[in-house]
Design a protein around this motif. Sequence first.
Motif, mmCIF file in Angstrom:
data_model
loop_
_atom_site.group_PDB
_atom_site.id
_atom_site.type_symbol
_atom_site.label_atom_id
_atom_site.label_comp_id
_atom_site.label_asym_id
_atom_site.label_seq_id
_atom_site.Cartn_x
_atom_site.Cartn_y
_atom_site.Cartn_z
ATOM 1 N N ILE A 114 -14.511 35.422 -52.901
ATOM 2 C CA ILE A 114 -13.290 36.226 -52.886
ATOM 3 C C ILE A 114 -13.610 37.700 -53.104
ATOM 4 C CG2 ILE A 114 -11.103 36.659 -54.066
ATOM 5 C CD1 ILE A 114 -10.999 33.687 -54.750
ATOM 6 N N ILE A 115 -14.421 37.990 -54.131
ATOM 7 C CA ILE A 115 -14.771 39.387 -54.416
ATOM 8 C C ILE A 115 -15.585 39.977 -53.275
ATOM 9 C CG2 ILE A 115 -16.031 40.909 -55.987
ATOM 10 C CD1 ILE A 115 -15.350 38.985 -58.238
ATOM 11 N N GLY A 116 -16.522 39.186 -52.727
ATOM 12 C CA GLY A 116 -17.330 39.663 -51.606
ATOM 13 C C GLY A 116 -16.493 39.995 -50.391
ATOM 14 N N GLU A 117 -15.488 39.157 -50.101
ATOM 15 C CA GLU A 117 -14.609 39.414 -48.958
ATOM 16 C C GLU A 117 -13.759 40.663 -49.184
ATOM 17 O OE1 GLU A 117 -14.080 38.264 -45.938
ATOM 18 O OE2 GLU A 117 -15.776 36.901 -46.055
ATOM 19 N N ILE A 118 -13.318 40.886 -50.426
ATOM 20 C CA ILE A 118 -12.543 42.091 -50.725
ATOM 21 C C ILE A 118 -13.389 43.338 -50.489
ATOM 22 C CG2 ILE A 118 -11.435 43.407 -52.580
ATOM 23 C CD1 ILE A 118 -10.515 40.731 -53.757
ATOM 24 N N PHE A 119 -14.620 43.307 -51.002
ATOM 25 C CA PHE A 119 -15.529 44.431 -50.785
ATOM 26 C C PHE A 119 -15.787 44.633 -49.297
ATOM 27 C CE2 PHE A 119 -16.312 44.622 -55.259
ATOM 28 C CZ PHE A 119 -16.936 45.841 -55.487
ATOM 29 N N ALA A 120 -15.978 43.539 -48.564
ATOM 30 C CA ALA A 120 -16.240 43.635 -47.129
ATOM 31 C C ALA A 120 -15.072 44.299 -46.412
ATOM 32 C CB ALA A 120 -16.501 42.249 -46.547
ATOM 33 N N PHE A 121 -13.853 43.888 -46.758
ATOM 34 C CA PHE A 121 -12.682 44.469 -46.119
ATOM 35 C C PHE A 121 -12.558 45.959 -46.427
ATOM 36 C CE2 PHE A 121 -8.294 45.802 -47.127
ATOM 37 C CZ PHE A 121 -7.858 46.007 -45.822
ATOM 38 N N VAL A 122 -12.736 46.336 -47.693
ATOM 39 C CA VAL A 122 -12.615 47.746 -48.079
ATOM 40 C C VAL A 122 -13.659 48.599 -47.367
ATOM 41 C CG1 VAL A 122 -12.808 49.381 -49.987
ATOM 42 C CG2 VAL A 122 -11.567 47.226 -50.309
ATOM 43 N N ILE A 123 -14.910 48.126 -47.385
ATOM 44 C CA ILE A 123 -15.998 48.883 -46.763
ATOM 45 C C ILE A 123 -15.779 49.012 -45.260
ATOM 46 C CG2 ILE A 123 -18.461 48.854 -46.206
ATOM 47 C CD1 ILE A 123 -18.899 47.569 -48.976
ATOM 48 N N GLU A 124 -15.446 47.897 -44.603
ATOM 49 C CA GLU A 124 -15.252 47.939 -43.160
ATOM 50 C C GLU A 124 -14.050 48.802 -42.784
ATOM 51 O OE1 GLU A 124 -15.325 44.118 -41.305
ATOM 52 O OE2 GLU A 124 -17.163 43.506 -42.344
ATOM 53 N N SER A 125 -12.992 48.759 -43.574
ATOM 54 C CA SER A 125 -11.814 49.590 -43.279
ATOM 55 C C SER A 125 -12.180 51.072 -43.317
ATOM 56 C CB SER A 125 -10.700 49.302 -44.294
ATOM 57 O OG SER A 125 -10.236 47.982 -44.166
ATOM 58 N N ILE A 126 -12.952 51.467 -44.334
ATOM 59 C CA ILE A 126 -13.353 52.871 -44.457
ATOM 60 C C ILE A 126 -14.279 53.274 -43.305
ATOM 61 C CG2 ILE A 126 -14.643 54.518 -45.875
ATOM 62 C CD1 ILE A 126 -13.682 52.947 -48.338
ATOM 63 N N VAL A 127 -15.269 52.423 -43.036
ATOM 64 C CA VAL A 127 -16.233 52.738 -41.975
ATOM 65 C C VAL A 127 -15.547 52.814 -40.618
ATOM 66 C CG1 VAL A 127 -18.233 51.855 -40.704
ATOM 67 C CG2 VAL A 127 -18.211 51.792 -43.203
ATOM 68 N N TYR A 128 -14.695 51.845 -40.311
ATOM 69 C CA TYR A 128 -14.029 51.831 -39.011
ATOM 70 C C TYR A 128 -13.058 53.003 -38.859
ATOM 71 C CZ TYR A 128 -15.861 47.061 -38.667
ATOM 72 O OH TYR A 128 -16.675 45.954 -38.623
ATOM 73 N N ALA A 129 -12.370 53.340 -39.964
ATOM 74 C CA ALA A 129 -11.425 54.459 -39.897
ATOM 75 C C ALA A 129 -12.137 55.773 -39.603
ATOM 76 C CB ALA A 129 -10.654 54.567 -41.210
ATOM 77 N N ILE A 130 -13.370 55.886 -40.063
ATOM 78 C CA ILE A 130 -14.120 57.133 -39.862
ATOM 79 C C ILE A 130 -14.839 57.165 -38.525
ATOM 80 C CG2 ILE A 130 -16.039 58.541 -40.720
ATOM 81 C CD1 ILE A 130 -15.339 57.574 -43.522
ATOM 82 N N PHE A 131 -15.462 56.034 -38.135
ATOM 83 C CA PHE A 131 -16.403 56.073 -37.016
ATOM 84 C C PHE A 131 -15.907 55.459 -35.707
ATOM 85 C CE2 PHE A 131 -19.125 56.293 -40.825
ATOM 86 C CZ PHE A 131 -19.802 57.459 -40.538
ATOM 87 N N LEU A 132 -14.927 54.542 -35.745
ATOM 88 C CA LEU A 132 -14.482 53.940 -34.497
ATOM 89 C C LEU A 132 -13.669 54.941 -33.685
ATOM 90 C CD1 LEU A 132 -13.455 50.245 -35.282
ATOM 91 C CD2 LEU A 132 -15.568 51.109 -34.279
ATOM 92 N N LYS A 133 -13.986 55.045 -32.419
ATOM 93 C CA LYS A 133 -13.306 55.977 -31.521
ATOM 94 C C LYS A 133 -12.866 55.219 -30.271
ATOM 95 C CE LYS A 133 -14.485 59.325 -34.329
ATOM 96 N NZ LYS A 133 -13.496 59.948 -35.218
ATOM 97 N N PRO A 134 -11.812 55.691 -29.608
ATOM 98 C CA PRO A 134 -10.980 56.855 -29.922
ATOM 99 C C PRO A 134 -9.682 56.477 -30.621
ATOM 100 C CG PRO A 134 -10.573 56.171 -27.682
ATOM 101 C CD PRO A 134 -11.540 55.167 -28.259
ATOM 102 N N LYS A 135 -9.585 55.306 -31.243
ATOM 103 C CA LYS A 135 -8.342 54.844 -31.841
ATOM 104 C C LYS A 135 -8.016 55.611 -33.119
ATOM 105 C CE LYS A 135 -8.016 51.899 -28.586
ATOM 106 N NZ LYS A 135 -7.023 52.067 -27.526
ATOM 107 N N SER A 136 -6.749 55.499 -33.507
ATOM 108 C CA SER A 136 -6.308 56.164 -34.727
ATOM 109 C C SER A 136 -6.863 55.432 -35.941
ATOM 110 C CB SER A 136 -4.782 56.174 -34.796
ATOM 111 O OG SER A 136 -4.283 54.855 -34.967
ATOM 112 N N ARG A 137 -6.854 56.103 -37.080
ATOM 113 C CA ARG A 137 -7.354 55.478 -38.301
ATOM 114 C C ARG A 137 -6.518 54.267 -38.685
ATOM 115 N NH1 ARG A 137 -9.178 60.546 -42.267
ATOM 116 N NH2 ARG A 137 -10.918 61.240 -40.939
#
Length: 280
Positions: free
Chosen positions: A229-252
């Motif tokens: 459970i904790i690992g999945e929470i960390f995974a979601f938080v990390i991936e959300s931040i990374v994708y919001a910054i680096f995925l293009k050209p979609k909005s955050r």
Amino acid sequence: MTKNRIFIVFLVLVISAYAFPILASADMGPKPSIEVAVENPPNELYYIELLEEDQGMSYEGRSVNVSNESKFNQEMVDTIVNYNVDGFVWWYGGALEDEIHASTDEHQYLFSYDVPDTFKFIVVTESGKCIVTERITKKAYNARFTLDLSNGVAEEISVKEDLSGYLISALPSYLVTLIGTLIIELLVFKMFSFKLNDGKNVLCLILANVCTQIILYVFLFILPSLGFIIGEIFAFVIESIVYAIFLKPKSRAKSVFYAIAANYASAVIGIPLLTIFYYK
């Protein structure tokens, strides 16, 4: 993302939630286990099993198997199955672990899948001797013990000593879950209209999952009960931040929504498929 694709994403999530509500319990990756090496064993046949705190479950009608032995000793089995002292009873073991372990020349035994965090070892010999350890709470996800039958004392090998062995043993599981997760999340990736021919986007997705899968396995090791459970929470938080910054050209906002959908899909839809690789 078009309305049709938004509808498809939500349809997949809803169907998966109804189709696999029980399987969403993280039956993916390495299974929790208890491995024990018996020291000073008796010079006779013995059975070894786990005892767990009484869960009020009924064993009526359940068949009992004994491993490594052609001759079934009913008296020894009855001693284990009927044990009920200080709130500890025979370990239920789940659907995949119905065997009581008979002694082997190596005197090493593995209990896996849905093992209790708090338990006792019970050893019954052919001559009628019964040895039960003190109450034990394991520290590692895949815990290793020594059990000295001369005094009935069980000791867990420390987490530091066991870390390298865990990382090596978890590598095959890690690779399977990583590949399975990437396949599922790439499908969701396409549904969200991200371009698969954009090398930067795909590289971002791969690197993020490589890192978050490692984090998940570390939490599984150090926190047996809550690691997934904790690992999945960390995974979601990390991936959300990374994708919001680096995925293009979609909005955050769409990138974060993708992280939610992808993690949910990989955890729920992928579990029935990946579980095949771990049942023993």
